[in-house]
Motif scaffolding. Structure first.
Motif, mmCIF file in Angstrom:
data_model
loop_
_atom_site.group_PDB
_atom_site.id
_atom_site.type_symbol
_atom_site.label_atom_id
_atom_site.label_comp_id
_atom_site.label_asym_id
_atom_site.label_seq_id
_atom_site.Cartn_x
_atom_site.Cartn_y
_atom_site.Cartn_z
ATOM 1 N N SER A 100 0.840 -1.194 0.000
ATOM 2 C CA SER A 100 0.000 0.000 0.000
ATOM 3 C C SER A 100 0.876 1.245 0.000
ATOM 4 N N LEU A 102 0.538 5.775 0.540
ATOM 5 C CA LEU A 102 -0.231 6.999 0.767
ATOM 6 C C LEU A 102 0.483 8.146 0.081
ATOM 7 N N ILE A 143 -4.816 7.097 -1.736
ATOM 8 C CA ILE A 143 -4.370 5.797 -1.232
ATOM 9 C C ILE A 143 -4.272 4.821 -2.410
ATOM 10 N N TYR A 198 -12.256 10.031 2.933
ATOM 11 C CA TYR A 198 -11.896 9.335 1.705
ATOM 12 C C TYR A 198 -13.118 8.754 0.991
#
Length: 320
Positions: A100, A102, A143, A198
């Motif tokens: 992942s 950011l 994200i 989000y």
């Protein structure tokens, strides 16, 4: 004689095959390996080409066709107000953690506020055009999720969540504190920290983006603070296609204003309606002090939030 010709033919065939093998081998040795972007470069490209991200820019840059419908009786008398915004820099600061990442997307716009005004309160048409240059900085968080292990990073990452954008001028004495959206299906969304709210994209599990049918309406309530005693100029810009067509602007109506001893706490409301063109859009709320419009020397102060929404291809939404 026939035997000699056969031997020569065999020898010639041997040389031809050998030559072909040598040439083929040379080509294999000079094959150019593909050059891929890095993970960071790939995510930057994905973010900057995303339809939802781009829809903010489409609506942030206004044009002179937008009308300012409220007349103000003071030093100058605005008849039309609009803002141009040209992107001058875009930076995605990434932190990758396993599968992942950011990213903080920061966009800087060189803007100009145009005020078509009259110096005479009795004049119907503007007789001067005031131009005020200023700089806007807008941030939003993105994200990413790893979805593949291809040699090409462009195939490995996708966006799963995008926050609301927010920003404005570096020094501003007006600040949006909360946005409440009343959706057509009765749902109410309350947002007080745009960069931490989000919306889901692709396989994300965040808040759903509001989907509007043709002619459906959303009411927005804006709560803000201001150090100025006069009411603020709060506008809503929405509906712009990629080519700038079908952009619309509305001026919010103030419903409450109270003084807490240090600043004014005000509430504004407005409703907008979806048009018939499917796609990603942003409803952009922009706040500037009224003095910016009334005084030709007062510097621009602004604060902006953007709420993404999608217009889906369908018939008029059913009521009741």
């Amino acid at each position: 004689m026939k035997k000699l010709i056969s031997q020569i033919s065999t020898l010639l065939m041997f040389f031809l095959i050998s030559f072909f093998v040598i040439i083929t081998g040379c080509k294999d040795e000079t094959t150019v390996e593909p050059v891929y972007l890095t993970d960071e470069e790939a995510m930057q490209k994905i973010a900057l080409e995303d339809s939802m991200v781009l829809s903010f820019d489409n609506n942030f840059n206004e044009n002179e066709n937008i009308d300012f419908l409220s007349k103000v009786q003071t030093q100058i008398y605005p008849r039309k107000v609009w803002r141009t915004a040209f992107l001058v820099s875009s930076n995605l600061n990434l932190v990758i953690s396993g599968d992942s990442a950011l990213g903080v997307l920061t966009k800087t716009f060189e803007s100009t506020l145009f005020i078509a005004a009259a110096f005479d309160s009795t004049s119907i048409l503007p007789d001067t055009l005031i131009q005020k240059p200023f700089t806007n900085t807008i941030t939003r968080n993105i994200i990413f999720k790893r979805i593949n292990n291809s040699p090409d990073p462009l195939e490995n990452w996708e966006i799963i969540g995008i926050s609301m954008p927010e920003g404005g001028t570096e020094n501003s004495n007006v600040e949006i504190k909360k946005l409440t959206a009343f959706l057509p299906d009765g749902e109410v969304i309350e947002i007080d920290s745009p960069n931490e709210y989000y919306f889901s994209i692709n396989s994300g599990s965040y808040n759903p983006i509001s989907k509007l049918h043709f002619d459906a309406s959303i009411t927005l309530r804006i709560e803000l603070t201001s150090t100025y005693s006069d009411s603020d100029f709060v506008s809503l810009t929405y509906g712009s296609l990629d080519n700038g067509l079908h952009m619309a602007q509305k001026k919010f109506v103030m419903t409450s204003s109270t003084w807490d001893g240090t600043k004014w706490n005000r509430i504004y409301e407005q409703t907008f309606t979806a048009h018939q063109f499917p796609g990603f859009y942003h409803a952009i709320v922009n706040v500037i002090p009224k003095q910016v419009l009334l005084d030709d020397t007062f510097p621009v102060e602004s604060n902006s939030w953007g709420m993404p929404y999608i217009i889906i291809f369908n018939t008029k939404i059913k009521r009741g």
